[in-house]
Every structure is written in structure tokens, then in C-alpha cells.
Design a protein around this motif. Structure first.
Motif, mmCIF file in Angstrom:
data_model
loop_
_atom_site.group_PDB
_atom_site.id
_atom_site.type_symbol
_atom_site.label_atom_id
_atom_site.label_comp_id
_atom_site.label_asym_id
_atom_site.label_seq_id
_atom_site.Cartn_x
_atom_site.Cartn_y
_atom_site.Cartn_z
ATOM 1 N N MET A 236 0.851 -1.194 0.000
ATOM 2 C CA MET A 236 0.000 0.000 0.000
ATOM 3 C C MET A 236 0.884 1.240 0.000
ATOM 4 O O MET A 236 2.048 1.182 0.390
ATOM 5 N N ASP A 237 0.296 2.358 -0.406
ATOM 6 C CA ASP A 237 1.007 3.631 -0.351
ATOM 7 C C ASP A 237 1.099 4.142 1.076
ATOM 8 O O ASP A 237 0.300 3.769 1.934
ATOM 9 N N CYS A 238 2.048 5.036 1.295
ATOM 10 C CA CYS A 238 2.149 5.785 2.550
ATOM 11 C C CYS A 238 1.622 7.186 2.258
ATOM 12 O O CYS A 238 2.190 7.886 1.420
ATOM 13 N N PRO A 239 0.546 7.581 2.916
ATOM 14 C CA PRO A 239 -0.015 8.911 2.657
ATOM 15 C C PRO A 239 1.028 10.015 2.840
ATOM 16 O O PRO A 239 1.886 9.936 3.723
ATOM 17 N N LYS A 240 0.955 10.997 1.978
ATOM 18 C CA LYS A 240 1.816 12.184 2.027
ATOM 19 C C LYS A 240 3.281 11.862 1.778
ATOM 20 O O LYS A 240 4.162 12.632 2.143
ATOM 21 N N ARG A 241 3.558 10.709 1.180
ATOM 22 C CA ARG A 241 4.941 10.348 0.843
ATOM 23 C C ARG A 241 4.988 9.871 -0.598
ATOM 24 O O ARG A 241 4.007 9.347 -1.125
ATOM 25 N N ASP A 242 6.129 10.014 -1.221
ATOM 26 C CA ASP A 242 6.328 9.636 -2.622
ATOM 27 C C ASP A 242 6.111 8.133 -2.794
ATOM 28 O O ASP A 242 6.849 7.325 -2.220
ATOM 29 N N SER A 243 5.116 7.752 -3.595
ATOM 30 C CA SER A 243 4.767 6.339 -3.771
ATOM 31 C C SER A 243 5.829 5.561 -4.553
ATOM 32 O O SER A 243 5.765 4.337 -4.606
ATOM 33 N N LYS A 244 6.799 6.246 -5.150
ATOM 34 C CA LYS A 244 7.888 5.554 -5.831
ATOM 35 C C LYS A 244 8.977 5.132 -4.855
ATOM 36 O O LYS A 244 9.787 4.277 -5.163
ATOM 37 N N GLU A 245 8.979 5.737 -3.665
ATOM 38 C CA GLU A 245 10.018 5.454 -2.679
ATOM 39 C C GLU A 245 9.509 4.846 -1.378
ATOM 40 O O GLU A 245 10.266 4.182 -0.675
ATOM 41 N N SER B 255 2.120 -2.561 8.520
ATOM 42 C CA SER B 255 3.435 -2.042 8.913
ATOM 43 C C SER B 255 3.423 -0.526 8.914
ATOM 44 O O SER B 255 2.512 0.115 8.384
ATOM 45 N N GLY B 256 4.499 0.032 9.484
ATOM 46 C CA GLY B 256 4.764 1.453 9.304
ATOM 47 C C GLY B 256 5.244 1.660 7.872
ATOM 48 O O GLY B 256 5.231 0.730 7.050
ATOM 49 N N CYS B 257 5.671 2.865 7.548
ATOM 50 C CA CYS B 257 6.147 3.173 6.189
ATOM 51 C C CYS B 257 7.606 2.755 6.017
ATOM 52 O O CYS B 257 8.462 3.125 6.814
ATOM 53 N N TYR B 258 7.840 1.992 4.984
ATOM 54 C CA TYR B 258 9.195 1.614 4.596
ATOM 55 C C TYR B 258 9.657 2.501 3.451
ATOM 56 O O TYR B 258 8.847 2.962 2.647
ATOM 57 N N LYS B 259 10.956 2.682 3.355
ATOM 58 C CA LYS B 259 11.570 3.341 2.209
ATOM 59 C C LYS B 259 12.393 2.289 1.486
ATOM 60 O O LYS B 259 13.098 1.506 2.131
ATOM 61 N N VAL B 260 12.271 2.240 0.155
ATOM 62 C CA VAL B 260 13.060 1.263 -0.599
ATOM 63 C C VAL B 260 14.527 1.687 -0.583
ATOM 64 O O VAL B 260 14.840 2.877 -0.508
ATOM 65 N N PRO B 261 15.434 0.721 -0.647
ATOM 66 C CA PRO B 261 16.855 1.055 -0.701
ATOM 67 C C PRO B 261 17.169 1.890 -1.940
ATOM 68 O O PRO B 261 16.477 1.783 -2.971
ATOM 69 N N GLY B 262 18.200 2.692 -1.864
ATOM 70 C CA GLY B 262 18.614 3.528 -2.990
ATOM 71 C C GLY B 262 18.774 2.724 -4.274
ATOM 72 O O GLY B 262 19.294 1.616 -4.252
ATOM 73 N N GLY B 263 18.282 3.272 -5.364
ATOM 74 C CA GLY B 263 18.376 2.615 -6.663
ATOM 75 C C GLY B 263 17.300 1.551 -6.910
ATOM 76 O O GLY B 263 17.250 0.966 -7.982
ATOM 77 N N GLU B 264 16.446 1.272 -5.940
ATOM 78 C CA GLU B 264 15.377 0.266 -6.092
ATOM 79 C C GLU B 264 14.035 0.966 -6.230
ATOM 80 O O GLU B 264 13.900 2.142 -5.936
ATOM 81 N N GLU B 265 13.064 0.187 -6.674
ATOM 82 C CA GLU B 265 11.702 0.700 -6.808
ATOM 83 C C GLU B 265 10.774 -0.123 -5.923
ATOM 84 O O GLU B 265 11.058 -1.272 -5.602
#
Length: 176
Positions: A72-81, A162-172
Motif C-alpha cells: 500500500m502507499d504511505c499517505p503524504k509520501r512519494d509512492s515511488k520510494e 506495517s509502518g512506512c518503509y523506504k526502498v533502498p537507494g536505486g530500487e523501486e
């Protein structure tokens, strides 16, 4: 005091009417707290492990539905990251009379295992189902459990998020 994430997630679209979250930060914003950096697959596996831990705490014979987590998306955060994981599943006790026992065990055992119960009691449905919302800072997860005694068959409906995760650099973010 209800958790900020739980309240935010309960306001999610009607298709996800019983989602919860976690109060992983002490700030007063409506932002969903960070769960760290991860790939979608690894975060999905971690959320399934949380669901498995909860399943073990139920402590009565029965069967869990076979479902996979979703991204799922994290509200108010970039859905690509940024993303979060939702794992919705159900537990069907072997005997209908064990449904209340299972819910009572969760109410007792979750706090012993790092969960903070932030809400417990009848929901607003016409059936007045018993609902439990709990957060776990260590797992960076929340759970919303509804005891559906009048369903045929009776069941516990569980949403682990879960809470919001950020993908590792260079990943989608991988969507599934």
C-alpha cells in the motif's frame, strides 16, 4: 489515547474498513511512522512473520485463511520510494465456542509480547462485534482484530499493517 497511525488508517478507503497501524513516534503529526528501509518482498515477509506470531498467541485449535500481504502507499509520501504492507487474514476456530476464548487470549497475550492495546470493545456495526486494536513498536506494526461471532462460520478477522518503509537507494517499490 488512540494511536495516531491507528486513527489515520481507520480513515482509509471503505474497501479497507478495518485496518490498523502503529503509534511508533511521539510526535503529534498524522504521519505514519517509519519502519526503516526494505524491499517490498522483505517487508512483506516481515509482516507475515508478525502475523504468524499473532497466530501462535491465539492458542486454540483452528485454521487460518491462506492470504498474502499486499503493498500500500504511505499517505503524504512519494509512492515511488515509500510503501507499507497490509496482511489481512482470518482465523476460524475448530469449535465456534472457542472464538471468544481466542479473542480473550489475544487480549491477554498480546501485551505480554510487546503489543500495546490501544482500543478494545464493541465496534459500531449492527452486530456490535468485539474489536481490538494494538500496536507493537518493536515490530513497527499494528493489528486490528474483529471477533465476528455472527458470521457463518464464526471467525476472527485480522489486519496487520506495517509502518512506512523506504526502498533502498536505486530500487523501486514492487507492487503486489
Amino acid at each position: 489515547m488512540k494511536s495516531k497511525l491507528s486513527a489515520l488508517l481507520l480513515a482509509a478507503p471503505l474497501a479497507l474498513t478495518t485496518i490498523t497501524g502503529c503509534n511508533l513516534s511521539d510526535d503529534t503529526s498524522d504521519e505514519i511512522p517509519s519502519a526503516g528501509t526494505s524491499t517490498s518482498r522483505d517487508a512483506s515477509d516481515a509482516t507475515e512473520r508478525v502475523s504468524s506470531e499473532i497466530y501462535e498467541l491465539i492458542g486454540v485449535k483452528g485454521k487460518a485463511s491462506d492470504s498474502r500481504p499486499t503493498v500500500m502507499d504511505c499517505p503524504k509520501r512519494d509512492s515511488k520510494e515509500y510503501f507499507r504492507i497490509l496482511h489481512s487474514w482470518s482465523f476460524y476456530p475448530a469449535a465456534a465456542s472457542d472464538l471468544a476464548v481466542a479473542m480473550e487470549r489475544l487480549k491477554t497475550e498480546l501485551p505480554k509480547n510487546g503489543w500495546e492495546i490501544v482500543e478494545y470493545g464493541p465496534d459500531t456495526s449492527k452486530n456490535r462485534n468485539i474489536a481490538l486494536t494494538a500496536d507493537n513498536d518493536r515490530n513497527k506494526a499494528g493489528v486490528h482484530i474483529v471477533q465476528m461471532s455472527k458470521n457463518d462460520p464464526p471467525k476472527l478477522s485480522l489486519d496487520v499493517v506495517s509502518g512506512c518503509y523506504k526502498v533502498p537507494g536505486g530500487e523501486e517499490v514492487e507492487r503486489f
